[in-house]
Scaffold this motif. Structure first.
Motif, PDB file in Angstrom:
ATOM      1  N   SER A  53      37.450  46.187  19.867  1.00  0.00           N
ATOM      2  CA  SER A  53      38.830  47.057  20.015  1.00  0.00           C
ATOM      3  C   SER A  53      39.380  47.263  18.703  1.00  0.00           C
ATOM      4  O   SER A  53      40.353  48.502  18.896  1.00  0.00           O
ATOM      5  CB  SER A  53      39.743  46.061  20.717  1.00  0.00           C
ATOM      6  N   LYS A  54      39.091  46.937  17.616  1.00  0.00           N
ATOM      7  CA  LYS A  54      39.885  47.308  16.314  1.00  0.00           C
ATOM      8  C   LYS A  54      39.016  48.437  15.766  1.00  0.00           C
ATOM      9  O   LYS A  54      39.478  48.726  14.724  1.00  0.00           O
ATOM     10  CB  LYS A  54      39.966  46.291  15.607  1.00  0.00           C
ATOM     11  N   ILE A  55      37.771  48.683  16.108  1.00  0.00           N
ATOM     12  CA  ILE A  55      37.090  49.678  15.511  1.00  0.00           C
ATOM     13  C   ILE A  55      37.684  51.103  15.238  1.00  0.00           C
ATOM     14  O   ILE A  55      37.615  51.669  14.131  1.00  0.00           O
ATOM     15  CB  ILE A  55      35.714  50.020  16.307  1.00  0.00           C
ATOM     16  N   PRO A  56      38.543  51.665  16.303  1.00  0.00           N
ATOM     17  CA  PRO A  56      39.113  52.967  15.941  1.00  0.00           C
ATOM     18  C   PRO A  56      40.251  52.909  14.704  1.00  0.00           C
ATOM     19  O   PRO A  56      40.381  53.596  13.904  1.00  0.00           O
ATOM     20  CB  PRO A  56      39.828  53.215  17.180  1.00  0.00           C
ATOM     21  N   GLN A  57      40.865  51.751  14.822  1.00  0.00           N
ATOM     22  CA  GLN A  57      41.783  51.329  13.603  1.00  0.00           C
ATOM     23  C   GLN A  57      41.261  51.260  12.347  1.00  0.00           C
ATOM     24  O   GLN A  57      41.373  51.910  11.217  1.00  0.00           O
ATOM     25  CB  GLN A  57      42.563  50.147  14.023  1.00  0.00           C
ATOM     26  N   LEU A  58      39.887  50.467  12.215  1.00  0.00           N
ATOM     27  CA  LEU A  58      39.422  50.511  11.202  1.00  0.00           C
ATOM     28  C   LEU A  58      38.619  51.749  10.551  1.00  0.00           C
ATOM     29  O   LEU A  58      38.464  51.852   9.490  1.00  0.00           O
ATOM     30  CB  LEU A  58      38.190  49.138  11.151  1.00  0.00           C
ATOM     31  N   LYS A  59      38.252  52.497  11.455  1.00  0.00           N
ATOM     32  CA  LYS A  59      37.914  53.843  11.199  1.00  0.00           C
ATOM     33  C   LYS A  59      38.796  54.537  10.434  1.00  0.00           C
ATOM     34  O   LYS A  59      38.511  55.160   9.473  1.00  0.00           O
ATOM     35  CB  LYS A  59      37.271  54.482  12.327  1.00  0.00           C
ATOM     36  N   LYS A  60      39.995  54.581  10.865  1.00  0.00           N
ATOM     37  CA  LYS A  60      41.159  55.253  10.275  1.00  0.00           C
ATOM     38  C   LYS A  60      41.368  54.797   8.886  1.00  0.00           C
ATOM     39  O   LYS A  60      41.945  55.472   8.086  1.00  0.00           O
ATOM     40  CB  LYS A  60      42.535  55.293  11.061  1.00  0.00           C
ATOM     41  N   GLU A  61      41.077  53.453   8.588  1.00  0.00           N
ATOM     42  CA  GLU A  61      41.250  52.891   7.311  1.00  0.00           C
ATOM     43  C   GLU A  61      40.408  53.605   6.283  1.00  0.00           C
ATOM     44  O   GLU A  61      40.738  53.914   5.133  1.00  0.00           O
ATOM     45  CB  GLU A  61      41.104  51.417   7.297  1.00  0.00           C
ATOM     46  N   GLY A  62      39.254  54.036   6.713  1.00  0.00           N
ATOM     47  CA  GLY A  62      38.307  54.598   5.919  1.00  0.00           C
ATOM     48  C   GLY A  62      37.686  53.788   4.764  1.00  0.00           C
ATOM     49  O   GLY A  62      37.158  54.413   3.701  1.00  0.00           O
ATOM     50  N   LYS A  63      37.973  52.650   5.112  1.00  0.00           N
ATOM     51  CA  LYS A  63      37.260  51.697   3.855  1.00  0.00           C
ATOM     52  C   LYS A  63      35.793  51.013   4.261  1.00  0.00           C
ATOM     53  O   LYS A  63      35.788  50.899   5.553  1.00  0.00           O
ATOM     54  CB  LYS A  63      38.250  50.657   3.481  1.00  0.00           C
ATOM     55  N   LYS A  64      35.102  50.426   3.365  1.00  0.00           N
ATOM     56  CA  LYS A  64      34.049  49.788   3.582  1.00  0.00           C
ATOM     57  C   LYS A  64      34.584  48.390   3.897  1.00  0.00           C
ATOM     58  O   LYS A  64      35.410  48.241   3.608  1.00  0.00           O
ATOM     59  CB  LYS A  64      33.184  49.719   2.104  1.00  0.00           C
ATOM     60  N   ILE A  65      33.505  47.594   4.480  1.00  0.00           N
ATOM     61  CA  ILE A  65      33.937  46.482   4.859  1.00  0.00           C
ATOM     62  C   ILE A  65      32.878  45.185   4.799  1.00  0.00           C
ATOM     63  O   ILE A  65      31.685  45.752   4.841  1.00  0.00           O
ATOM     64  CB  ILE A  65      34.251  46.547   6.494  1.00  0.00           C
ATOM     65  N   ILE A  66      33.462  44.256   4.405  1.00  0.00           N
ATOM     66  CA  ILE A  66      32.568  43.216   4.298  1.00  0.00           C
ATOM     67  C   ILE A  66      32.725  42.099   5.402  1.00  0.00           C
ATOM     68  O   ILE A  66      34.148  41.603   5.467  1.00  0.00           O
ATOM     69  CB  ILE A  66      32.621  42.475   2.901  1.00  0.00           C
ATOM     70  N   THR A  67      31.969  41.621   6.187  1.00  0.00           N
ATOM     71  CA  THR A  67      32.411  40.825   7.168  1.00  0.00           C
ATOM     72  C   THR A  67      31.960  39.241   6.769  1.00  0.00           C
ATOM     73  O   THR A  67      30.898  39.114   6.078  1.00  0.00           O
ATOM     74  CB  THR A  67      31.457  41.099   8.625  1.00  0.00           C
ATOM     75  N   VAL A  68      32.832  38.387   7.165  1.00  0.00           N
ATOM     76  CA  VAL A  68      32.467  36.943   6.814  1.00  0.00           C
ATOM     77  C   VAL A  68      32.843  35.966   8.037  1.00  0.00           C
ATOM     78  O   VAL A  68      33.393  36.554   8.857  1.00  0.00           O
ATOM     79  CB  VAL A  68      33.113  36.378   5.728  1.00  0.00           C
ATOM     80  N   CYS A  69      32.089  34.680   8.123  1.00  0.00           N
ATOM     81  CA  CYS A  69      32.347  33.805   8.983  1.00  0.00           C
ATOM     82  C   CYS A  69      32.016  32.505   8.484  1.00  0.00           C
ATOM     83  O   CYS A  69      31.960  32.281   7.238  1.00  0.00           O
ATOM     84  CB  CYS A  69      31.674  34.311  10.537  1.00  0.00           C
ATOM     85  N   ARG A  70      31.558  31.664   9.275  1.00  0.00           N
ATOM     86  CA  ARG A  70      31.292  29.955   8.901  1.00  0.00           C
ATOM     87  C   ARG A  70      29.895  30.036   8.324  1.00  0.00           C
ATOM     88  O   ARG A  70      29.739  29.706   7.252  1.00  0.00           O
ATOM     89  CB  ARG A  70      31.565  29.317  10.102  1.00  0.00           C
ATOM     90  N   SER A  71      28.873  30.705   9.037  1.00  0.00           N
ATOM     91  CA  SER A  71      27.601  30.624   8.798  1.00  0.00           C
ATOM     92  C   SER A  71      26.861  31.979   8.367  1.00  0.00           C
ATOM     93  O   SER A  71      25.833  31.782   7.644  1.00  0.00           O
ATOM     94  CB  SER A  71      26.893  29.730   9.649  1.00  0.00           C
TER      95      SER A  71
END
Length: 103
Positions: A53-71
């Protein structure tokens, strides 16, 4: 064997320091409770079940993204969703490991 698995499914490790230097966002896809227990300073908490649901907002940011979690498993799924939507994303794996790589 595990390293081969990680390279096959995640690709080679990106130069995360360079990505951050260039303005990449770090998105932690763990639950809010997990995020409160500890996280990378400046990272944004968007749980995996909310990322779509956040993809449209993230696209507007126009930045590269690094995803992280626990493992690294949930972050791999998030990276796949983001990449499939045209966002340049890298799986940073476990947040604590990435934090160490950034220091």
């Amino acid at each position: 064997m595990l390293k081969i698995f990680n390279v096959f499914f995640s690709g080679p490790k990106a130069d995360v320091k360079e990505l951050v230097k260039e303005g990449a966002m770090i998105i932690d896809v763990r639950t809010p409770a997990e995020f409160r227990e500890g996280h990378i300073k400046g990272s944004l908490n968007i749980p995996l079940d909310s990322i779509r649901s956040k993809i449209p907002q993230l696209k507007k940011e126009g930045k590269k993204i690094i995803t992280v979690c626990r493992s690294g498993n949930r972050s791999a799924m998030a990276k796949s969703l983001l990449s499939g939507s045209g966002i340049t994303a890298t799986n940073g794996g476990a947040w604590q490991e990435l934090q160490h790589r950034l220091s």
